[in-house]
Design an enzyme around this catalytic site. Structure first.
Site, short mmCIF file in Angstrom:
data_model
loop_
_atom_site.label_atom_id
_atom_site.label_comp_id
_atom_site.label_asym_id
_atom_site.label_seq_id
_atom_site.Cartn_x
_atom_site.Cartn_y
_atom_site.Cartn_z
N ASN A 1 -22.73 -3.53 -4.84
CA ASN A 1 -22.00 -4.81 -4.96
C ASN A 1 -21.15 -4.86 -6.24
O ASN A 1 -20.66 -5.93 -6.61
CB ASN A 1 -22.98 -5.99 -4.92
CG ASN A 1 -23.96 -5.98 -6.09
OD1 ASN A 1 -23.88 -5.12 -6.97
ND2 ASN A 1 -24.89 -6.92 -6.12
N HIS B 1 -22.21 -4.19 -9.35
CA HIS B 1 -22.88 -4.55 -10.60
C HIS B 1 -22.97 -3.36 -11.55
O HIS B 1 -22.97 -2.21 -11.11
CB HIS B 1 -24.25 -5.21 -10.37
CG HIS B 1 -25.36 -4.30 -9.93
ND1 HIS B 1 -26.19 -4.60 -8.88
CD2 HIS B 1 -25.81 -3.13 -10.42
CE1 HIS B 1 -27.09 -3.66 -8.74
NE2 HIS B 1 -26.88 -2.75 -9.65
N GLU C 1 -25.12 -8.84 -12.33
CA GLU C 1 -24.79 -9.04 -10.92
C GLU C 1 -23.45 -9.78 -10.78
O GLU C 1 -22.96 -10.36 -11.75
CB GLU C 1 -25.90 -9.88 -10.26
CG GLU C 1 -27.27 -9.21 -10.28
CD GLU C 1 -27.40 -8.09 -9.24
OE1 GLU C 1 -26.38 -7.59 -8.75
OE2 GLU C 1 -28.54 -7.73 -8.92
N ASP D 1 -31.29 -1.46 -19.13
CA ASP D 1 -32.04 -2.56 -18.52
C ASP D 1 -33.48 -2.18 -18.20
O ASP D 1 -33.85 -1.00 -18.28
CB ASP D 1 -31.31 -3.05 -17.25
CG ASP D 1 -30.86 -1.90 -16.35
OD1 ASP D 1 -31.28 -0.76 -16.58
OD2 ASP D 1 -30.07 -2.15 -15.42
C1 GLP Z 1 -29.84 -0.40 -10.53
C2 GLP Z 1 -29.56 -0.21 -12.02
C3 GLP Z 1 -28.11 0.15 -12.26
C4 GLP Z 1 -27.68 1.28 -11.33
C5 GLP Z 1 -27.86 0.85 -9.89
C6 GLP Z 1 -27.40 1.89 -8.89
O1 GLP Z 1 -29.43 -1.65 -10.09
N1 GLP Z 1 -29.89 -1.37 -12.78
O2 GLP Z 1 -27.94 0.51 -13.62
O3 GLP Z 1 -26.35 1.63 -11.59
O4 GLP Z 1 -29.23 0.58 -9.69
O5 GLP Z 1 -28.43 2.78 -8.57
P1 GLP Z 1 -28.21 4.16 -7.85
O6 GLP Z 1 -27.62 5.08 -8.88
O7 GLP Z 1 -29.59 4.62 -7.46
O8 GLP Z 1 -27.32 3.93 -6.72
#
Ligand code: GLP
Length: 267
Positions: free
Chosen positions: A136, A138, A143, A67
């Protein structure tokens, strides 16, 4: 689906890196699906070490990131282009042309999404997809409520995600509200999935992902339907799991050794 509980972040990262490195060693032209966020940082560090110390070769590897925020140019320090370059690509020998990240500055966003899907197909499909998970539930920027069959597209970010991201920006107004993301269907097409989670703030999402019903309200639950998914978590992210889980992935050699022992008893 295999669930592996490691003692800590380093154990989680080392195992994820080993799984990815094994794929690359077996198939030098492997297509890797990559993730951003703090969770996979340790995995990238381990892979960089393997490149520097053991000669793990990325010269033919092709990558597709999950993404990118809409409206952040690649040089913006909060863009996923910047993140991937700083934390992984500039430390290994991957040719820049082999790297794909959705273009969040595209004038034709819909066209860019369709092209991304075509590019993945033309590269032969993703061999292994690395995933983090949002608090959450995702995955990428799919989402809660996302279609479980979705493809790469534009998504509006959840309030919770915008809040979680706010700490990285000076003003609330600067926090991106939209992103381009691979769809859940796109992710599920990968031949193998490795989903990582550490820390207590992921414990609830992990318990539903592993032991809850499959639901679009928690997009990560879809990995229960993937034929080859491994979820690697640290102790803190595992605290809400009810069933016991191992700390090493299943190894076929154990079963083979068992057969040998049984045969030995017969003779
Ligand atoms: C963002 C990314 C996700 C990732 C999430 C969690 O939303 N788009 O791909 O898994 O963050 O981030 P973190 O690993 O910093 O908790």
């Amino acid at each position: 689906m295999e669930v592996v509980v490691k003692e800590d972040y380093q154990g989680m990262s080392r195992l994820a890196a080993k799984i990815i490195a094994d794929v690359v060693r077996e198939k030098p032209r492997a297509v890797l699906g990559l993730a951003t966020g703090s969770t996979p940082l340790g995995t990238y560090k381990e892979l960089i070490l393997m490149h520097k110390e053991e000669g793990l070769d990325f010269s033919q590897v092709v990558t597709f990131n999950l993404d990118e925020y809409i409206g952040l140019p690649p040089e913006h320090d909060q863009s996923y282009h910047y993140f991937m370059n700083e934390n992984f690509f500039k430390h290994i020998n991957i040719p820049p042309g082999n790297v794909h990240i959705p273009n969040g500055m595209a004038e034709d966003l819909v066209g860019a999404c369709e092209q991304y899907e075509r590019d993945i197909k033309e590269a032969g499909g993703i061999d292994i997809q690395l995933l983090g998970i949002g608090a959450n539930g995702h995955i990428a920027f799919n989402e809660p409520g996302s279609s479980l069959g979705s493809r790469t597209r534009v998504k509006a970010l959840d309030e919770k995600t915008i809040e979680d991201n706010a700490r990285f920006f000076e003003h609330m107004d600067d926090v991106p509200k939209f992103a381009l993301t691979m769809g859940i269907g796109t992710i599920m097409d990968s031949r193998r999935i490795v989903l990582l989670a550490n820390k207590a703030n992921k414990a609830h999402a992990i318990s539903i992902t592993v032991e809850g019903p499959v639901t679009a309200l928690v997009p990560a639950t879809i990995v229960q339907l993937h034929p080859r998914a491994t979820i690697i978590v640290d102790r803190e992210a595992a605290v809400e799991l009810e069933r016991p889980y191992r700390d090493t992935p299943h190894d076929l050699s154990e079963a083979v050794a068992y057969i040998q022992r049984q045969k030995g008893k017969d003779s």
